[in-house]
Write an enzyme that holds these catalytic residues in place. Structure first.
Site, mmCIF file in Angstrom:
data_model
loop_
_atom_site.group_PDB
_atom_site.id
_atom_site.type_symbol
_atom_site.label_atom_id
_atom_site.label_comp_id
_atom_site.label_asym_id
_atom_site.label_seq_id
_atom_site.Cartn_x
_atom_site.Cartn_y
_atom_site.Cartn_z
ATOM 1 N N ASN A 197 0.842 -1.204 0.000
ATOM 2 C CA ASN A 197 0.000 0.000 0.000
ATOM 3 C C ASN A 197 0.875 1.251 0.000
ATOM 4 O O ASN A 197 2.102 1.147 -0.015
ATOM 5 C CB ASN A 197 -0.954 -0.019 1.201
ATOM 6 C CG ASN A 197 -0.190 -0.142 2.501
ATOM 7 O OD1 ASN A 197 0.597 0.737 2.843
ATOM 8 N ND2 ASN A 197 -0.384 -1.242 3.212
ATOM 9 N N ASP A 236 -4.350 -6.516 4.858
ATOM 10 C CA ASP A 236 -5.411 -7.366 5.413
ATOM 11 C C ASP A 236 -5.468 -8.719 4.713
ATOM 12 O O ASP A 236 -6.022 -9.676 5.234
ATOM 13 C CB ASP A 236 -6.764 -6.671 5.269
ATOM 14 C CG ASP A 236 -6.858 -5.452 6.181
ATOM 15 O OD1 ASP A 236 -6.311 -5.513 7.292
ATOM 16 O OD2 ASP A 236 -7.445 -4.437 5.765
ATOM 17 N N LYS A 294 8.672 -17.129 -10.958
ATOM 18 C CA LYS A 294 7.942 -15.990 -11.526
ATOM 19 C C LYS A 294 6.747 -16.496 -12.338
ATOM 20 O O LYS A 294 6.897 -17.394 -13.172
ATOM 21 C CB LYS A 294 8.894 -15.195 -12.430
ATOM 22 C CG LYS A 294 8.269 -13.959 -12.989
ATOM 23 C CD LYS A 294 9.205 -13.236 -13.930
ATOM 24 C CE LYS A 294 8.421 -12.200 -14.694
ATOM 25 N NZ LYS A 294 9.154 -11.695 -15.836
ATOM 26 N N PHE A 296 -4.099 3.066 14.859
ATOM 27 C CA PHE A 296 -4.429 4.106 13.896
ATOM 28 C C PHE A 296 -5.606 3.614 13.067
ATOM 29 O O PHE A 296 -5.853 2.416 12.985
ATOM 30 C CB PHE A 296 -3.237 4.405 12.981
ATOM 31 C CG PHE A 296 -2.283 5.421 13.550
ATOM 32 C CD1 PHE A 296 -1.468 5.100 14.623
ATOM 33 C CD2 PHE A 296 -2.214 6.708 13.019
ATOM 34 C CE1 PHE A 296 -0.596 6.032 15.155
ATOM 35 C CE2 PHE A 296 -1.349 7.651 13.545
ATOM 36 C CZ PHE A 296 -0.532 7.313 14.616
ATOM 37 N N LYS A 312 -13.286 0.428 15.732
ATOM 38 C CA LYS A 312 -11.977 -0.237 15.860
ATOM 39 C C LYS A 312 -11.498 -0.215 17.320
ATOM 40 O O LYS A 312 -10.882 -1.161 17.797
ATOM 41 C CB LYS A 312 -10.940 0.423 14.934
ATOM 42 C CG LYS A 312 -11.146 -0.001 13.494
ATOM 43 C CD LYS A 312 -10.252 0.704 12.493
ATOM 44 C CE LYS A 312 -10.743 0.361 11.098
ATOM 45 N NZ LYS A 312 -10.093 1.090 10.034
ATOM 46 N N LYS A 343 -10.995 -3.949 18.705
ATOM 47 C CA LYS A 343 -9.605 -4.380 18.878
ATOM 48 C C LYS A 343 -9.121 -4.217 20.318
ATOM 49 O O LYS A 343 -7.946 -4.403 20.599
ATOM 50 C CB LYS A 343 -8.698 -3.617 17.907
ATOM 51 C CG LYS A 343 -9.139 -3.777 16.443
ATOM 52 C CD LYS A 343 -8.065 -3.412 15.456
ATOM 53 C CE LYS A 343 -8.611 -3.480 14.044
ATOM 54 N NZ LYS A 343 -7.572 -3.626 13.031
HETATM 55 N N1 CTP Z 1 -3.925 -3.463 11.914
HETATM 56 C C1 CTP Z 1 -3.197 -4.540 12.306
HETATM 57 N N2 CTP Z 1 -3.207 -5.695 11.558
HETATM 58 C C2 CTP Z 1 -3.946 -5.778 10.424
HETATM 59 C C3 CTP Z 1 -4.709 -4.651 10.010
HETATM 60 C C4 CTP Z 1 -4.657 -3.512 10.780
HETATM 61 O O1 CTP Z 1 -2.535 -4.459 13.346
HETATM 62 N N3 CTP Z 1 -3.926 -6.884 9.721
HETATM 63 C C5 CTP Z 1 -3.906 -2.271 12.761
HETATM 64 C C6 CTP Z 1 -3.255 -1.068 12.108
HETATM 65 O O2 CTP Z 1 -1.871 -1.013 12.387
HETATM 66 C C7 CTP Z 1 -4.000 0.078 12.761
HETATM 67 C C8 CTP Z 1 -5.372 -0.488 13.033
HETATM 68 O O3 CTP Z 1 -5.208 -1.915 13.036
HETATM 69 O O4 CTP Z 1 -3.428 0.449 13.991
HETATM 70 C C9 CTP Z 1 -6.415 -0.106 12.049
HETATM 71 O O5 CTP Z 1 -5.947 -0.359 10.732
HETATM 72 P P1 CTP Z 1 -6.835 -0.040 9.458
HETATM 73 O O6 CTP Z 1 -6.086 -0.487 8.236
HETATM 74 O O7 CTP Z 1 -7.321 1.364 9.520
HETATM 75 O O8 CTP Z 1 -8.109 -0.941 9.675
HETATM 76 P P2 CTP Z 1 -8.405 -2.470 9.545
HETATM 77 O O9 CTP Z 1 -8.275 -3.111 10.871
HETATM 78 O O10 CTP Z 1 -7.632 -3.072 8.424
HETATM 79 O O11 CTP Z 1 -9.966 -2.464 9.218
HETATM 80 P P3 CTP Z 1 -10.757 -2.066 7.855
HETATM 81 O O12 CTP Z 1 -10.142 -2.899 6.786
HETATM 82 O O13 CTP Z 1 -12.144 -2.426 8.182
HETATM 83 O O14 CTP Z 1 -10.573 -0.593 7.677
#
Ligand code: CTP
Length: 403
Positions: free
Chosen positions: A211, A280, A290, A324, A338, A342
């Site tokens: 990302n 995610d 490859k 975050f 969240k 969490k």
């Molecule tokens: N986070 C994490 N592990 C993941 C995804 C997210 O620890 N696999 C943590 C990020 O570091 C951040 C928080 O969760 O502190 C929120 O991340 P964000 O990407 O905003 O949200 P998601 O949990 O991925 O949820 P969504 O996809 O519904 O936005």
């Protein structure tokens, strides 16, 4: 007379070509108003004579544990007690190795064991030596013992290589010492773990999913935590940013590696700040070779990665968890969800679609959400400044909760 003239800095000079920069360091520290005394190792004296440091510090230079200049005191204990801060600069691989193992076979290493003052080490060595597993292991051990490392910078090394290994500049070291004595250290004694940057999920040997995270916010959080006195570990995904001073950096690639690195630090952590933009999903299958293109489209089957923050929330005992939330819409709603889901203590939320804020920008605009409907909005600020304000706001809120 300023407040710094009350502070005693003991500079331990060990033997590497960067000794010449230690001369400038002692000069700058003296000019800044500190009382400076110098200990040199035998090998340091191969590069510069004690007389040079004596002239710069206006104090006698110590070189030999058994050379007792004043019969009324034991020199190494007296020096160890005199210091408000001990700065080993340059710190060679040798002194790092000895100190990591509690060896005390000269004046420098003996004082390092005898002092109760904070000890900082500013390494300088060849890039391959700095990367050697033994040196990495020793630095980690000393870091766990509470020693702060000022990471060497990158550039031309005296050995002809270009890379990491140059002693941090005397001006910067003097600035850090000044900040240490003048600033308040509200996170002193706390261990703060920060994650930063994106993760990479491999598809095949040449491709991955990732990302737009630049790591800037996470690096700023780590720098701010270290500046407030925390023992700081930064677990970083792949980014191209300079390492913040005084922070131990652990490099990871995938979400799984990041999870394992965080869990390894979790028991001893007081605060965990999850700034990283963790993937995610990852490809269900990682191809060993490859992937060759085919006629028509291509489907990539993905599976979920571990949610690190969720996992930390489940395992939480004494830790303060700060997450975050990067959102493109309904920021408040998702941030609050969240926080609950969490089991975090705070969520710092930002709208990544907002101009000049969010991913890969130098500024950010966030709202801090906490339990019991706590909410604080910050203006658009440079990430480094914002990081300080966020940590201060959380500290103040936690203090208020304790009262
Ligand atoms: N986070 C994490 N592990 C993941 C995804 C997210 O620890 N696999 C943590 C990020 O570091 C951040 C928080 O969760 O502190 C929120 O991340 P964000 O990407 O905003 O949200 P998601 O949990 O991925 O949820 P969504 O996809 O519904 O936005």
């Amino acid at each position: 007379m300023n407040e710094l003239s009350e502070k005693n800095v003991l500079v331990c000079v060990t033997g590497g070509i960067a000794v010449y920069k230690a001369v400038a360091l002692v000069s700058k520290l003296s000019q800044a108003g500190f009382k400076v005394k110098v200990i040199m190792t035998e090998s340091a004296m191969e590069f510069v004579t004690p007389l040079t440091f004596q002239a710069m510090s206006r104090h006698e230079v110590y070189t030999d544990t058994f050379d007792e200049k004043d019969p009324s005191v034991i020199a190494h204990i007296d020096l160890a007690d005199w210091a408000d801060l001990v700065l080993v600069a340059p710190a060679t691989a040798n002194v790092i190795g000895k100190a990591a193992n509690g060896i005390a076979d000269d004046m420098v290493t003996t004082v390092l064991l005898a002092t109760t003052a904070p000890v900082w080490m500013a390494p300088a060595m060849n890039v391959h030596m700095y990367d050697h597993p033994a040196v990495i292991r020793n630095i980690r051990r000393l870091h766990d013992d509470g020693i702060r490392f000022i990471e060497p910078s990158e550039g031309f090394l005296a050995c002809g290589y270009v890379g990491k290994g140059r002693l941090e500049e005397p001006e910067k070291l003097t600035e850090l010492v000044g900040g240490f004595f003048s600033g308040t250290k509200p996170l002193q004694g706390k261990k703060v773990v920060v994650t930063a940057g994106p993760t990479r999920e491999r598809i095949d040997p040449v491709r991955f999913l990732t990302n737009f995270s630049s790591g800037k916010m996470g690096y700023a959080m780590a720098e701010a935590a270290a500046g407030m006195g925390a023992d700081t570990v930064l677990i970083s995904g792949p980014v191209s940013l300079p390492e913040p001073p005084g922070v131990r950096v652990v490099r990871t690639e995938s979400a799984e590696e990041m999870l394992n690195a965080v869990l390894a630090e979790y028991d001893k952590a007081d605060w965990v700040i999850k700034t990283a933009a963790v993937a995610d999903y990852k490809p269900k299958e990682v191809h060993g070779r490859k992937m060759k293109k085919q006629e028509g489209g291509q489907l990539l089957e993905l599976e979920r990665t571990a949610d690190i923050l969720l996992e930390l929330g489940r395992r939480k005992s004494h830790q303060l968890l700060i997450g975050f939330a990067a959102e493109t819409n309904d920021v408040e709603k998702y941030a609050k969800e969240k926080l609950e889901k969490k089991n975090a203590d705070y969520i710092i939320a930002n709208d990544v679609t907002e101009a000049n804020a969010g991913f890969n920008t130098d500024d950010n605009k966030v709202t801090l959400f906490g339990k019991h409907a706590f909410e604080q909005t910050f203006p658009l600020l440079p990430k480094k400044e914002l990081a300080k304000r966020l940590l201060t706001a959380i500290l103040e809120k936690e203090d208020a909760n304790d009262r």
